[in-house]
Each structure stands twice: as C-alpha cells, then as structure tokens.
Design a protein around this motif. Sequence first.
Motif, PDB file in Angstrom:
ATOM      1  N   LEU B  59      13.494   8.518  17.266  1.00  0.00           N
ATOM      2  CA  LEU B  59      12.406   7.811  18.231  1.00  0.00           C
ATOM      3  C   LEU B  59      13.664   6.674  19.068  1.00  0.00           C
ATOM      4  CD1 LEU B  59       9.536   6.427  15.316  1.00  0.00           C
ATOM      5  CD2 LEU B  59       9.515   8.239  17.283  1.00  0.00           C
ATOM      6  N   ASP B  60      13.047   6.666  20.178  1.00  0.00           N
ATOM      7  CA  ASP B  60      13.338   5.848  20.758  1.00  0.00           C
ATOM      8  C   ASP B  60      14.234   4.083  20.106  1.00  0.00           C
ATOM      9  OD1 ASP B  60      14.494   4.351  23.678  1.00  0.00           O
ATOM     10  OD2 ASP B  60      13.868   2.452  22.428  1.00  0.00           O
ATOM     11  N   GLN B  61      15.814   3.888  20.415  1.00  0.00           N
ATOM     12  CA  GLN B  61      16.228   3.185  19.457  1.00  0.00           C
ATOM     13  C   GLN B  61      15.835   1.203  19.453  1.00  0.00           C
ATOM     14  OE1 GLN B  61      20.320   4.224  18.308  1.00  0.00           O
ATOM     15  NE2 GLN B  61      19.653   6.299  19.315  1.00  0.00           N
ATOM     16  N   TYR B 193      20.636  13.954  16.786  1.00  0.00           N
ATOM     17  CA  TYR B 193      20.919  14.094  16.814  1.00  0.00           C
ATOM     18  C   TYR B 193      19.050  13.435  18.023  1.00  0.00           C
ATOM     19  CZ  TYR B 193      23.283  17.536  15.492  1.00  0.00           C
ATOM     20  OH  TYR B 193      25.058  19.066  15.173  1.00  0.00           O
ATOM     21  N   GLY B 194      19.632  13.421  19.036  1.00  0.00           N
ATOM     22  CA  GLY B 194      17.991  12.756  19.447  1.00  0.00           C
ATOM     23  C   GLY B 194      16.679  13.408  19.649  1.00  0.00           C
ATOM     24  N   GLY B 195      16.052  13.805  20.638  1.00  0.00           N
ATOM     25  CA  GLY B 195      14.626  14.388  20.436  1.00  0.00           C
ATOM     26  C   GLY B 195      14.462  14.913  19.532  1.00  0.00           C
ATOM     27  N   ASP B 218      16.290  18.384  23.161  1.00  0.00           N
ATOM     28  CA  ASP B 218      16.373  16.655  23.803  1.00  0.00           C
ATOM     29  C   ASP B 218      15.348  16.084  23.997  1.00  0.00           C
ATOM     30  OD1 ASP B 218      16.201  16.752  26.239  1.00  0.00           O
ATOM     31  OD2 ASP B 218      18.696  17.435  26.720  1.00  0.00           O
ATOM     32  N   GLU B 219      16.054  14.570  23.859  1.00  0.00           N
ATOM     33  CA  GLU B 219      15.065  13.949  24.234  1.00  0.00           C
ATOM     34  C   GLU B 219      14.114  14.100  25.678  1.00  0.00           C
ATOM     35  OE1 GLU B 219      17.618  13.096  23.662  1.00  0.00           O
ATOM     36  OE2 GLU B 219      18.766  11.577  24.779  1.00  0.00           O
ATOM     37  N   ARG B 413       8.057   6.281  21.759  1.00  0.00           N
ATOM     38  CA  ARG B 413       8.653   7.534  21.745  1.00  0.00           C
ATOM     39  C   ARG B 413       9.802   8.215  21.309  1.00  0.00           C
ATOM     40  NH1 ARG B 413       9.743   6.334  28.086  1.00  0.00           N
ATOM     41  NH2 ARG B 413      10.387   9.119  28.005  1.00  0.00           N
ATOM     42  N   GLY B 414      10.077   9.362  21.809  1.00  0.00           N
ATOM     43  CA  GLY B 414      11.690  10.100  21.816  1.00  0.00           C
ATOM     44  C   GLY B 414      12.315   9.629  22.142  1.00  0.00           C
ATOM     45  N   GLY B 415      13.684   9.781  21.420  1.00  0.00           N
ATOM     46  CA  GLY B 415      14.789   8.897  21.860  1.00  0.00           C
ATOM     47  C   GLY B 415      16.036   9.882  21.876  1.00  0.00           C
ATOM     48  N   PRO B 416      17.332   9.353  21.930  1.00  0.00           N
ATOM     49  CA  PRO B 416      18.292  10.213  21.979  1.00  0.00           C
ATOM     50  C   PRO B 416      18.974   9.896  20.143  1.00  0.00           C
ATOM     51  CG  PRO B 416      19.108   7.892  23.301  1.00  0.00           C
ATOM     52  CD  PRO B 416      17.648   7.623  22.929  1.00  0.00           C
TER      53      PRO B 416
END
Lengths: 433, 433
Positions: B59-61, B193-195, B218-219, B413-416
């Motif tokens: 998840l987004d940080q 890892y992200g995404g 990836d994200e 949302r998804g994040g790095p």
Amino acid sequence: MTSQPHKITVLVPKTSDDPNPIIHQATVSAPTNIACIKYWGKANPQYNTPINSSLSVSLDQSDLRAVTTASASSSFDRDRLWLNGSEVLDAATSKRFRACVDGVRALATDKVVVDPANGANRVVVTKDDWRGMHVHIASYNTFPTAAGLASSAAGYAALVAALVRLFGAEESYPGEFTAIARQGSGSACRSLYGGFVAWRAGGAKSDWSDSIAEQVADELHWEEVRAVILVVSDAKKETSSTDGMSDSVATSELLAFRAREIVPKRMKIIEEAIKAKDFESFGKVTMMDSNQFHATCLDTYPPIFYMNDVSRSVVQMIHKYNAWAGEIRAAYTFDAGPNAVLYTLDKHVVELLALVLKYYPALSDDLVGDYVSNLALAKEALEFKLCPSLMAAVEKTGRVHKHGDVKMVYCTRGGPGPQTLDPCDGVFDFKIE
Amino acid sequence: MTSQPHKITVLVPKTSDDPNPIIHQATVSAPTNIACIKYWGKANPQYNTPINSSLSVSLDQSDLRAVTTASASSSFDRDRLWLNGSEVLDAATSKRFRACVDGVRALATDKVVVDPANGANRVVVTKDDWRGMHVHIASYNTFPTAAGLASSAAGYAALVAALVRLFGAEESYPGEFTAIARQGSGSACRSLYGGFVAWRAGGAKSDWSDSIAEQVADELHWEEVRAVILVVSDAKKETSSTDGMSDSVATSELLAFRAREIVPKRMKIIEEAIKAKDFESFGKVTMMDSNQFHATCLDTYPPIFYMNDVSRSVVQMIHKYNAWAGEIRAAYTFDAGPNAVLYTLDKHVVELLALVLKYYPALSDDLVGDYVSNLALAKEALEFKLCPSLMAAVEKTGRVHKHGDVKMVYCTRGGPGPQTLDPCDGVFDFKIE
C-alpha cells in the motif's frame, strides 16, 4: 400429548356407490433430530441423497414433536393436506408429498379385521383398494415458529410413519421407509428411529435404495445424554438449506474434500464413541464437525453465514468450560441457523444450565418459567454456585451477562422414534353429510 | 513524510581508541501489504516459511508506513532497539531481530567515499569493520494502534531495508533480502517490493533459501486499483497470528488440503488477472481466498474467529453491490481481525465510498474529516447519489445505517516498496559526550 391445537372439521359427502363411507385413519407423532455429523450437500437432487453420511440424536417428543393424522376414504374426491390448521393448496401435487404418499402406498397390505359374527378374519380393504382412495393429511408441530428449529425432519417423518400405519405398509427391505422419508426431507429419514441414528449416504445402487437411516443405538443405551437448546435471536434472514447446499456443492472445494476424506473417518469415531458411551470423543467430534460444516458454508461463494456473534460467544464459553473442567463436559453443535444445541451428561446439566442462565439470562428472572422449558431444572440452576475461576475464564472472552441474546432455552434429551397415538388424538373431525 | 513523532536522543561516549567516533546511519520507510491470497500456516517455524505461497498488494505509504533508522558505530557498546520512542530491552537478543541484523550484516560491503583531497576512492569502513560495530535501531509507524492493522510486516521490512542501506549490503542471489525479512515476520518479505508481490513458499532447498518474495507487477502497472480500509470496532481479544496458525496447522485438515490443492491454482489465476488487469477475476479469487482462510480458522480446534457480525455485513453488502452492478466492482478481504479491506478501481471508488458512508457512517457527519483519511474523496462520496435499487438490495440483508460499527476509513492505493529518506528524517539525535 393429547393437545390438538389445530382440530380440522371436514365434511365428507355420501355418494350413491358408498352410502356409508368408511374413513380409515392413523395418527402418529415423530421427533426432530439434531445432527452431530452434519448432512450438507446433495449427491442426487432427484433422489434427495447426500454427498456424505451423517449421524444425529432423535430428541424427546414431550417438548418438540410433529403430529400427523393420515386418513383415506373412497369418498374423498382428492388428496388434501393441512399444516398447522391451514390447508396447503396444490400440496398434493408437490414432488415431496407424492414421493411419500405414493411410496408408502406402494407397500400397502390388506386391512384385516376379525368378524365379530364368526371370529374369522375378514379383509375390509385390499392392497389394491388403497390405490382407489384419496388421502387427507393433517399435521401440526409444537415448534415455536420463532425458534427456527428445523421442523421439516419431524414433519416428514410423522407423515411417512402415519401413512405406514394407515396402509399397514411393509418394507421390502430394511430401511425402505427411511428411503421414502428421505425423499420428503433428507434429514427426516433419521427421525424414523429413536436414539442415535446414522444416515448412510449410499450410492452403490443406481436407484439409491441404499441411502437409508439405521439406528446405531436406541435412546435407552446412553440415557445420560442431555441436550440444552439455546434459541438465539437473529435479525438476518437465513439462506434456505436447500439453496445453501446446492451453492456449497457448486462452489466449495473444501466441502467436496470434507465429504470424501473426512466424514467417513468421523462416522467411525462417533459410532464407536456412542457404543462405548465415551462423551469425550463424542463431544469433540461433534464440535469439530459443526465447525467444519460452517467452515464449508463460509467457503461457499458467495459465502453463507448461519452463526452470528452470539453463536460464536457460546462456542467460546463452551471451550472455556471444558478447558476449566479438564474434560469435555459440554459439546455445541449448530445447524443452518444461529441456535446452539449443547449436548452434555445428566451429571453436568445443572452446572451447564447455570452457566447458560448466567451469561445468557432471561429478560427478567421472573420470566424464567417461560424462558426455560424445564422449570424445576431452571430453579436448580439458578441456585447453583458457579466456580469463580470458571466465570473468570468465560469473562476473559469478553462475554458479559447480556439479556435478550437468547430467546428461549429447551432442556431435553434423546428419545424414541415415531409413536402411534390414540385415535382420539387424531387431528380430523369428519362429518358425514 | 518528514514527521518524526519519536525523535530519540542518545549520548555517545568518546573512547580512548576512538576520540572522534563516526556514526553511520540510514533511514528508510516501508509499506504495509494486504494479502489477496492468504498466508496461514508455517511449514518450518525455525525458518519461518509458509505452507503455501501468497500474494499481496503493497500500500501507498502516505497514510500507513513504518520508518526506521539503522545506525552503527564502533563507539556503541551494545545493540539497542527503540520502537515508537520507547527502548525495547533485550530486543537485541530476540531471534527475529538477530536474524535480520546478522543476516544483512553478513552481506555488508566496504563503505567507500571519494577523498576530497585527491578525488580518489577511499574505503572508510571495510566489510569486516561492520562486524566490530554495534547497531542502534529506532523505528516508528503511523498505524493508529486502535486500528489493529498489521504493522509488523512494514516494521520488519523497514528494518531490513535500513540495514541494507547502512551496510551497503548486496544479495548473493535475487530475493535474499526478502528471505531475511521473512525470518523477522513472514509477510514482511512482501513489503520489500512495491505493487503486487508474491511470496513463493519454497522448500526445494533444505535451507529454505527459495522461500522468497518476487514482484509480480509494480505499482505503476495497474494504478487504477484502489483500497478502502474499514477499521471495524471489536470488543473481543484476538488470537495472535502466530498462535492461530500453529493451532490451524495442528488441527485443520481443510487447511492442509487448501495449501496443497487449492492455493497453487489460485496463485496462477491471480497472477494472470494482475498481468491482464482483469478486476473481475482478481476480485473474485481475492474474495474466495479471504473466505477460505477464515473457513480454515473456523475448522481449527478450538475454532478461531476473526470476522464479526460487522465484517459479515460488509461481505454481504459487497456481494449485493456486485450483483446489482452485474460485475465485480469491489472485492473484500479480511486478515486476522475484523477489519475489511475493499479493493476497487478508481472509476468506482466514489460509489463504493458512498455505499460505505451510507451504511457505516461516522458518529457524526461533521466528523467525516477525522473519519475518512481522504477528505476530498469523502466529500465527493457524501454528494454521490446512490441508486435506490442498490440501497434496497443492501437493506434486504438487514443492514441499516449504524453509527460506530466502523471506527475509521482509509482510502488508499498500491504504492512502491521501501524508500530511502533524507538523513534529516533520521529518528536519532546523537550527542557525542
């Protein structure tokens, strides 16, 4: 057991070919049953056969029972059915009803009476005569509709048992009547016997005639077993069993695995436990199987929920109780709804009921008479001193006295199968016009 | 991301052999992750490896993250750890902490700087020098403790990532850092890892070095994906994941079957869905796997309950929503607690949030700013006109506006993966005595 809340008056016309119509009648009561090894999923919807065997306890009929009068007469112009006093139109054409009526009538025998004149036997109705008669069926049950306790098992068992008496039917193989009841309602086959009853899945025979109920032990074999039923309040509408199980069979891979790999082992375990009167083993497998059944409901897509937070709190209380006791003193099981059925032994029933009344109290202690089906036992339980360490353990789960979570408590036990009632207990009041 | 709620002041003594101690530092942030295919059950507790592969979204940080500063100096007299501002005594001897510190340090490289005098590279710390230094670690996270959102994954990922930067560590094989993080906390390996990230169960190698995380996408690959997190109020104390999974492995036959037969198929399905950006498939398998994970908890003996009646009402609302839409617009997933994580796509997030705010409202609409993490989106959602037929469908489940069932809503949302922060974001304030 002579109360007939739904006496039904039926006018029977005299006909030219039968100026003095005879009406043949039989009245029976049948028990409900609560499964320890659960039935969930049909192998063959047409024959209404299960994907796995199951095992249940038939409950005493003094609180919960279905009563059915089956009658037949050449003067009836059509088959008719009344449930709890109201006629069910078109019932006579329903697949389930026809399976039971036609199934039992096919096994009818001649009705023989002793001629008072000469003491000789006289056939008053031949096997074939029955085919020419329509039936009138009236059934009622003593299950509070609010309770949401399955009454269909008792209802179809009473229907089949009444028809068997009416037609003097005889099985062509052991368990044939249960195979007929199973086509009315699957678990009804288990209510045709008392005590501990197994329903064998069958399937070796193409007509599924081997999908029948068998008595594992009668109600006298292990009469120390008690059942305490908590009728749990629930707002949510439930998924019907029939819809639920077809969804589960279609979508839950866990259910298929359970039926194939796990249930057969559990049937062996519980039958041995019953024969040995081993409550530790009986209780553990009963709890595990209830949980696994509800797990397969949750694994269904979309998921089916029958237990609610109150149900779950009962589960946690029982595990705390058993852990505190260092032995299994009570075992829960949940059918397709939030109600908890707690099995225990007579020596622990007061302690268990005390625990239930402590954490699931009636709205007011004055109401305990309406709240608990057995007032004497309720009074003993209210006076029982629960061990503080037990209460502390239960309260660790977050449970507090909460009025209204449970609507009613039945204290009951195992009981016999269908009982033939006195003709005066019949539901019909036929008037010949 | 420069807030340091837990700045820590540490006095560092000058020593005769090091009159001017140098303190090496690195600071990183790491995301939490929410699994779509669930990890439940250890194959090898010593290596902390799973009985099945799993897949999650990092998840987004900006809302939820762990921040860790790792420092090393020859002047430190021992390893020390601070969490959210408080020192954790004896942490340095804990198996999980040692696995991460020693594991990453074993991969350390020489620290090289450019000599300002002659522009030549100069080794200031050799690979071996690192072994002579103790570490001071300080970590904090932005997870409201009330939320009960798993922060250990983010925490151990941040720890390992910070140590990697500090020691200039290099993997001897791809994924080696994730294998180290996995020993800190299983799901932490996925937060490196992200995404969209898969954790391969591994087991082909005796040292489990093949139990590693891999980025599936990836994200940026599927940036339309959104996550709405409902923090559900719950009175009951939860079973810890570690205890819960060992009980499940020991007692649930359904769990073993799931790990062996079902999860491998689902990993293929979801990885294909992610690559193809197929939300219908992604959402369905995500919901099915959440349900199956909780089914195996219920099949555990004694059973484990993480979802409560509020959780279940969210499940039913989402199924009604998707049925109404004629497509999967939202997918729920629940970890080891009652909180719901709803995945959706950006084009549906306002409608979904409107549904959430309608049936799980804040205690007061004035509070919406504190209730929803994204005020702009919340305002859009409050103005959104829900279709009456959708509301009717949801209300059929018995759901009514109920204040207080949900404590807070995160829109994210998804994040790095882990981010290296500026030295000024470091958590320590070292004072040389």
